[in-house]
Write an enzyme that holds these catalytic residues in place. Structure first.
Site, mmCIF file in Angstrom:
data_model
loop_
_atom_site.group_PDB
_atom_site.id
_atom_site.type_symbol
_atom_site.label_atom_id
_atom_site.label_comp_id
_atom_site.label_asym_id
_atom_site.label_seq_id
_atom_site.Cartn_x
_atom_site.Cartn_y
_atom_site.Cartn_z
ATOM 1 N N LYS A 138 32.349 -0.871 -8.677
ATOM 2 C CA LYS A 138 31.339 -1.402 -9.600
ATOM 3 C C LYS A 138 30.172 -1.932 -8.778
ATOM 4 O O LYS A 138 30.364 -2.777 -7.882
ATOM 5 C CB LYS A 138 31.949 -2.572 -10.391
ATOM 6 N N ILE A 139 29.000 -1.431 -9.074
ATOM 7 C CA ILE A 139 27.808 -1.882 -8.342
ATOM 8 C C ILE A 139 26.737 -2.284 -9.349
ATOM 9 O O ILE A 139 26.368 -1.479 -10.211
ATOM 10 C CB ILE A 139 27.288 -0.772 -7.405
#
Ligand code: G3P
Length: 215
Positions: free
Chosen positions: A83-84
């Protein structure tokens, strides 16, 4: 619609797996902070039991650090998705990671253009946070509709994860729109199974069954 569980709690994940309705899991730093197990033990254990993608958030803020951190997280298990958050540095990292075959879930998405940019950079998933938009009097589900229309227009291979779900109606709306995935807090999943008329009906059937004559 695939259903992911939005939690880092092993008991909740195990229950949803028993119910047969856990296609994946999404975590974030806030969810992980609520658990007793150290991060390095918790994530591999979640990955061991979940039969699908497990989103784990990179907390670095500069592209090169995000890339290094993500490579390390991806090594934890083959079902880890990184997750960015959608930032300039995040986008640079997403492009590099996508080229390496590391799957990215772009998070903290609040506009259709953020989703478009993420998909163009190679993100495998985008997570519009609809509940947080509803909280500030914006219709979160409209964002999901817009993102899906954009992705359909151009055939992006990027799935929409409806995130920040607060109640069962969000789930109904997400499935009516045809969202790819909804990531659901466990209490919302529990509520999705229940209806008071089911309870009343079952009680009446059991009472009447007790009156049935048997040979
Ligand atoms: O997984 C992230 C997202 O679902 C967060 O939800 O309730 O903190 O806005 P919430």
């Amino acid at each position: 619609m695939k259903i992911f569980l939005d939690t880092a709690n092993l008991n909740q994940i195990k229950k949803a797996i028993e119910w047969g309705i856990c296609d994946g899991v999404t975590t974030n730093p806030t969810l992980v902070s609520k658990e007793a197990l150290p991060f390095e033990e918790l994530i591999p254990e979640i990955c061991r039991i979940v039969p699908g993608p497990v989103s784990v958030e990179a907390v670095s803020t500069q592209a090169e650090e995000i890339i290094q951190e993500s490579r390390g997280l991806a090594r934890l298990s083959e079902n880890v998705v990184i997750k960015i958050p959608i930032t300039e540095e995040g986008i640079k990292a997403i492009r590099v990671l996508a080229q390496e075959g590391i799957k990215v879930n772009t998070t903290l998405v609040f506009s259709p253009l953020q989703a478009l940019v993420a998909a163009k950079a190679g993100a495998r998933f985008v997570s519009p946070f609809i509940g947080r938009l509803d909280d500030i009097c914006h219709e979160g589900m409209i964002l999901v509709e817009q993102i899906m229309a954009i992705f359909n227009n151009y055939g992006f291979d990027c799935e929409v994860i409806v995130a920040s779900i607060r109640h069962p109606l969000h789930l109904v709306e997400a499935s009516l729109i045809g969202a790819d995935i909804a990531t659901v807090p466990f209490p919302v999943l529990e509520k999705a199974l229940k209806h008071p008329l089911t309870d009343v009906g079952l009680e009446r059937f059991l009472q009447d069954w007790a009156k049935v004559k048997h040979k």
